[in-house]
Scaffold this motif. Structure first.
Motif, short mmCIF file in Angstrom:
data_model
loop_
_atom_site.label_atom_id
_atom_site.label_comp_id
_atom_site.label_asym_id
_atom_site.label_seq_id
_atom_site.Cartn_x
_atom_site.Cartn_y
_atom_site.Cartn_z
N ALA A 1 3.29 -3.22 -6.76
CA ALA A 1 2.40 -3.14 -5.44
C ALA A 1 1.08 -3.47 -5.53
O ALA A 1 0.27 -4.11 -4.82
CB ALA A 1 2.37 -1.78 -5.03
N LEU A 2 0.40 -3.06 -6.87
CA LEU A 2 -1.04 -3.60 -7.12
C LEU A 2 -0.92 -5.16 -7.12
O LEU A 2 -2.21 -5.57 -6.86
CB LEU A 2 -1.42 -2.82 -8.34
CG LEU A 2 -1.59 -1.32 -8.39
CD1 LEU A 2 -2.09 -0.85 -9.66
CD2 LEU A 2 -2.85 -1.08 -7.46
N ALA A 3 -0.14 -5.71 -7.95
CA ALA A 3 -0.05 -7.11 -7.89
C ALA A 3 -0.21 -7.68 -6.48
O ALA A 3 -0.83 -8.89 -6.16
CB ALA A 3 1.06 -7.70 -8.64
N ASP A 4 0.49 -7.11 -5.64
CA ASP A 4 0.58 -7.80 -4.11
C ASP A 4 -0.77 -7.36 -3.42
O ASP A 4 -1.13 -8.12 -2.78
CB ASP A 4 1.81 -6.91 -3.35
CG ASP A 4 3.07 -7.62 -3.48
OD1 ASP A 4 3.06 -8.32 -4.51
OD2 ASP A 4 4.09 -6.94 -3.18
N MET A 5 -1.28 -6.28 -3.65
CA MET A 5 -2.82 -5.95 -2.98
C MET A 5 -3.57 -6.78 -3.54
O MET A 5 -4.39 -7.08 -2.84
CB MET A 5 -2.88 -4.61 -3.31
CG MET A 5 -2.23 -3.62 -2.46
SD MET A 5 -2.58 -1.69 -2.31
CE MET A 5 -2.13 -1.44 -3.94
N PHE A 6 -3.70 -7.29 -4.65
CA PHE A 6 -4.82 -8.15 -5.28
C PHE A 6 -4.30 -9.40 -5.31
O PHE A 6 -5.12 -10.46 -5.74
CB PHE A 6 -4.92 -7.55 -6.84
CG PHE A 6 -5.50 -6.44 -6.91
CD1 PHE A 6 -6.91 -6.12 -6.62
CD2 PHE A 6 -5.07 -5.50 -7.78
CE1 PHE A 6 -7.77 -5.16 -6.92
CE2 PHE A 6 -5.81 -4.03 -7.70
CZ PHE A 6 -7.01 -3.83 -7.31
N MET B 1 0.66 -1.18 -0.04
CA MET B 1 -0.01 0.03 -0.06
C MET B 1 0.97 1.30 0.33
O MET B 1 0.75 2.15 -0.77
CB MET B 1 -0.69 0.01 1.22
CG MET B 1 -2.13 -1.05 1.26
SD MET B 1 -3.14 -0.72 2.85
CE MET B 1 -4.20 -2.29 2.47
N VAL B 2 1.92 1.35 0.91
CA VAL B 2 2.80 2.52 0.98
C VAL B 2 3.58 2.43 -0.40
O VAL B 2 3.77 3.71 -0.75
CB VAL B 2 3.65 2.29 2.20
CG1 VAL B 2 4.55 3.33 2.25
CG2 VAL B 2 2.94 2.37 3.48
N LEU B 3 4.35 1.59 -0.87
CA LEU B 3 4.77 1.55 -2.01
C LEU B 3 3.86 2.02 -3.20
O LEU B 3 4.47 2.77 -4.00
CB LEU B 3 5.41 0.13 -2.44
CG LEU B 3 6.57 -0.37 -1.49
CD1 LEU B 3 6.84 -1.86 -2.06
CD2 LEU B 3 7.74 0.38 -1.60
N GLY B 4 2.63 1.50 -3.37
CA GLY B 4 1.70 2.08 -4.56
C GLY B 4 1.59 3.54 -4.09
O GLY B 4 1.76 4.46 -5.26
#
Length: 317
Positions: A222-227, A94-97
């Motif tokens: 970051a989006l890949a990690d969040m999803f 979240m922070v990285l994104g």
């Protein structure tokens, strides 16, 4: 007794981020101050860009402290541990994104202002002050980037890696500014002086076009990690380990669920045991879990590994 780590310890992820924040705040203050004195919007942008980066570094430091406290130490309160029983790894992407998105947003805004200034005839500025600022800032950016790259060879932090990118970007911005300001200083009182008002917005627009794409890969990851997008390399490794285990112990099949969230690896393995398999004690099942864990590898505070044995495939779906 273990010695307390230094506040700016460059062998520790948090110490590197603290150092980065301190230097960034100094550079940001210089940028805004020199920008106002010289009348250069590109220098003001450099200062504001650094200020945004410092804010994100501070937020990154808070997240690192939370992750470390949850996985390594016992400093978190019982109430916090109960509310975040799954840890704080999800905060990292979240922070990285957010960091990457803000850096892109600031650069896009500056690009629009630069183009607007060019269309309006540019702006005059004091090139002497501008050159002094650019030299000081370029030296500082290059020095911090080199120090962080060396430190991160051992640390291996994604936060520090992104921070290095930010310093390299800042150094690139400043180098472009320095060349432009030197050119502007050189053409004073010559027949080329008419280009002087266009130098500041032109170099700002050029720099913005260069730096806007740089954080995109970080935002994408970051989006890949969040999803919870399954990382192909980790899934392939887990499948190899699970298939070998199934064949070795005569099990029916397995189901594997894998995700990477920031620095954490979240792995769930369900093994389908034949209905006629011999009974085993708890100790024997735990020994099998240890065998799987060793084969998976990467044991540490950032690995979340769940291993389940069941005779009913529905429990694994």
């Amino acid at each position: 007794m273990t010695a307390k780590p230094r506040f700016f310890d460059l062998s520790d992820e948090r110490g590197v981020l603290r150092t980065s924040i301190a230097v960034t705040l100094v550079i940001s203050s210089l940028g805004i101050g020199f920008g106002l004195i010289s009348g250069s919007f590109s220098i003001v942008f450099d200062g504001v860009y650094s200020l945004v980066d410092a804010s994100m570094s501070l937020l990154s430091l808070i997240v690192v402290n939370l992750i470390t406290a949850h996985t390594v130490s016992k400093n978190l309160s019982r109430k916090v541990r109960e509310r975040f029983s799954m840890g704080f790894w999800h905060l990292e992407p979240m922070v990285l994104g957010l960091n990457g998105t803000l850096l892109i947003g600031v650069a896009v805004y500056a690009l629009v202002n630069a183009l607007s200034s060019l269309l309006e005839g540019g702006r005059d500025l004091e090139f002497g002050w501008a050159v002094v600022y650019a030299v000081i800032t370029l030296i500082a950016c290059a020095a911090v980037a080199i120090v962080e790259v060396r430190a991160n060879r051992k640390i291996g932090s994604e936060f520090v890696r992104l921070d290095v990118k930010a310093w390299v970007m800042s150094a690139g911005i400043t180098a472009a500014l320095l060349m432009a300001f030197c050119l502007g200083y050189a053409v004073q009182d010559t027949k080329w002086q008419w280009i002087s008002p266009y130098i500041d917005p032109a170099v700002l627009a050029f720099v913005c076009l260069l730096i806007i794409p740089l954080p995109i890969s970080t935002v994408r990851q970051a989006l890949a990690d969040m999803f919870l997008v399954t990382p192909a390399d980790l899934k392939a490794h887990i499948d190899t380990v699970a298939r070998a285990f199934v064949e070795k112990h005569g099990l029916d099949s397995y189901r594997a669920y894998v995700a990477r969230v920031g620095r954490s690896k979240e792995i769930e393995l369900y093994f389908i045991v034949p209905a006629d398999a011999p009974a085993r004690t708890i100790g024997e099942w735990d020994a099998l879990r240890v065998e799987i864990g060793d084969a998976v590898g990467g044991e540490g505070p950032d690995r979340w590994l769940t291993i389940v044995f069941t005779g009913d495939p529905e429990w694994a779906e």
